[in-house]
Scaffold this motif. Sequence first.
Motif, PDB file in Angstrom:
ATOM      1  N   PHE A  14      40.359 -11.600  43.713  1.00 50.40           N
ATOM      2  CA  PHE A  14      39.614 -10.481  44.287  1.00 50.40           C
ATOM      3  C   PHE A  14      40.268  -9.143  43.937  1.00 50.40           C
ATOM      4  CE2 PHE A  14      37.897 -13.334  47.895  1.00 50.40           C
ATOM      5  CZ  PHE A  14      36.834 -13.733  47.097  1.00 50.40           C
ATOM      6  N   TYR A  15      41.596  -9.081  44.031  1.00 48.84           N
ATOM      7  CA  TYR A  15      42.274  -7.810  43.778  1.00 48.84           C
ATOM      8  C   TYR A  15      42.164  -7.410  42.308  1.00 48.84           C
ATOM      9  CZ  TYR A  15      45.555  -4.071  43.447  1.00 48.84           C
ATOM     10  OH  TYR A  15      46.099  -2.841  43.198  1.00 48.84           O
ATOM     11  N   TYR A  16      42.503  -8.324  41.403  1.00 48.57           N
ATOM     12  CA  TYR A  16      42.470  -7.951  39.990  1.00 48.57           C
ATOM     13  C   TYR A  16      41.051  -7.914  39.435  1.00 48.57           C
ATOM     14  CZ  TYR A  16      47.377  -7.318  40.014  1.00 48.57           C
ATOM     15  OH  TYR A  16      48.618  -6.815  40.307  1.00 48.57           O
ATOM     16  N   GLY A  17      40.092  -8.553  40.092  1.00 49.66           N
ATOM     17  CA  GLY A  17      38.684  -8.326  39.776  1.00 49.66           C
ATOM     18  C   GLY A  17      38.313  -6.882  40.067  1.00 49.66           C
ATOM     19  N   TYR A  18      38.791  -6.385  41.209  1.00 55.37           N
ATOM     20  CA  TYR A  18      38.595  -4.982  41.557  1.00 55.37           C
ATOM     21  C   TYR A  18      39.221  -4.070  40.507  1.00 55.37           C
ATOM     22  CZ  TYR A  18      40.045  -0.552  43.630  1.00 55.37           C
ATOM     23  OH  TYR A  18      40.319   0.777  43.831  1.00 55.37           O
ATOM     24  N   VAL A  19      40.462  -4.367  40.122  1.00 55.70           N
ATOM     25  CA  VAL A  19      41.174  -3.523  39.155  1.00 55.70           C
ATOM     26  C   VAL A  19      40.449  -3.507  37.811  1.00 55.70           C
ATOM     27  CG1 VAL A  19      43.315  -3.308  37.809  1.00 55.70           C
ATOM     28  CG2 VAL A  19      43.428  -3.745  40.267  1.00 55.70           C
ATOM     29  N   LEU A  20      40.062  -4.685  37.315  1.00 54.38           N
ATOM     30  CA  LEU A  20      39.380  -4.750  36.020  1.00 54.38           C
ATOM     31  C   LEU A  20      38.046  -4.004  36.039  1.00 54.38           C
ATOM     32  CD1 LEU A  20      40.115  -8.443  34.994  1.00 54.38           C
ATOM     33  CD2 LEU A  20      41.064  -6.368  33.979  1.00 54.38           C
ATOM     34  N   LEU A  21      37.269  -4.213  37.087  1.00 50.60           N
ATOM     35  CA  LEU A  21      35.977  -3.526  37.170  1.00 50.60           C
ATOM     36  C   LEU A  21      36.142  -2.018  37.335  1.00 50.60           C
ATOM     37  CD1 LEU A  21      33.978  -6.013  39.393  1.00 50.60           C
ATOM     38  CD2 LEU A  21      33.488  -5.404  37.029  1.00 50.60           C
ATOM     39  N   ASP A  22      37.090  -1.591  38.148  1.00 49.21           N
ATOM     40  CA  ASP A  22      37.303  -0.155  38.336  1.00 49.21           C
ATOM     41  C   ASP A  22      37.830   0.481  37.051  1.00 49.21           C
ATOM     42  OD1 ASP A  22      37.024   2.105  39.924  1.00 49.21           O
ATOM     43  OD2 ASP A  22      39.066   1.977  40.704  1.00 49.21           O
ATOM     44  N   ASN A  23      38.699  -0.219  36.343  1.00 41.73           N
ATOM     45  CA  ASN A  23      39.213   0.298  35.076  1.00 41.73           C
ATOM     46  C   ASN A  23      38.076   0.429  34.055  1.00 41.73           C
ATOM     47  OD1 ASN A  23      41.450   1.101  33.356  1.00 41.73           O
ATOM     48  ND2 ASN A  23      41.077  -0.824  32.278  1.00 41.73           N
TER      49      ASN A  23
END
Length: 159
Positions: free
Chosen positions: A28-37
């Motif tokens: 969930f956290y790195y999904g957020y990071v990848l999508l936000d990036n």
Amino acid sequence: MYILSERSENKSFNKLFIVAYSMLMLIFYYGYVLLDNYRIHKSHDWLSKSSLTEQDFNAIEQFGRWVTTFETLFVVSFMIAGLFMHIFSRGNIYAVTHFLLLNTALFAGIALINYIILPVISLPIGNLMQPLSPALFILVLFLIDLLWLRIRTKAAFPQ
């Protein structure tokens, strides 16, 4: 049944819970990071256009929704696990302490990885730490609750 119990019959469940919970939180956290990036990267393309189309507006809105969804999933997963621990393992100081240690290590690891990948991605550190803020606040509340539980336990059973 206590989650993260020190009893031997729950050891395999404990390991499964820790691994599954940690993996889910990281996804969930790195999904957020990848999508936000990706959203930030795409915003440079959108800003370079003289005018945006309806399709561009829809894409901007959709990326915003996905980023918010993953951020919310991260925080809500932590809150659900915390409430689960609070309800089912409240009297078990061992379990609550291990839950707090697990999340402290998880959040510290995420923060460390964020500082390592910061030069590679186009996100500011504030965006990277944004999902951690509410989770850390709740973690502190759980820590206060654990301290209160320990004080009450010592008062009820003096040595």
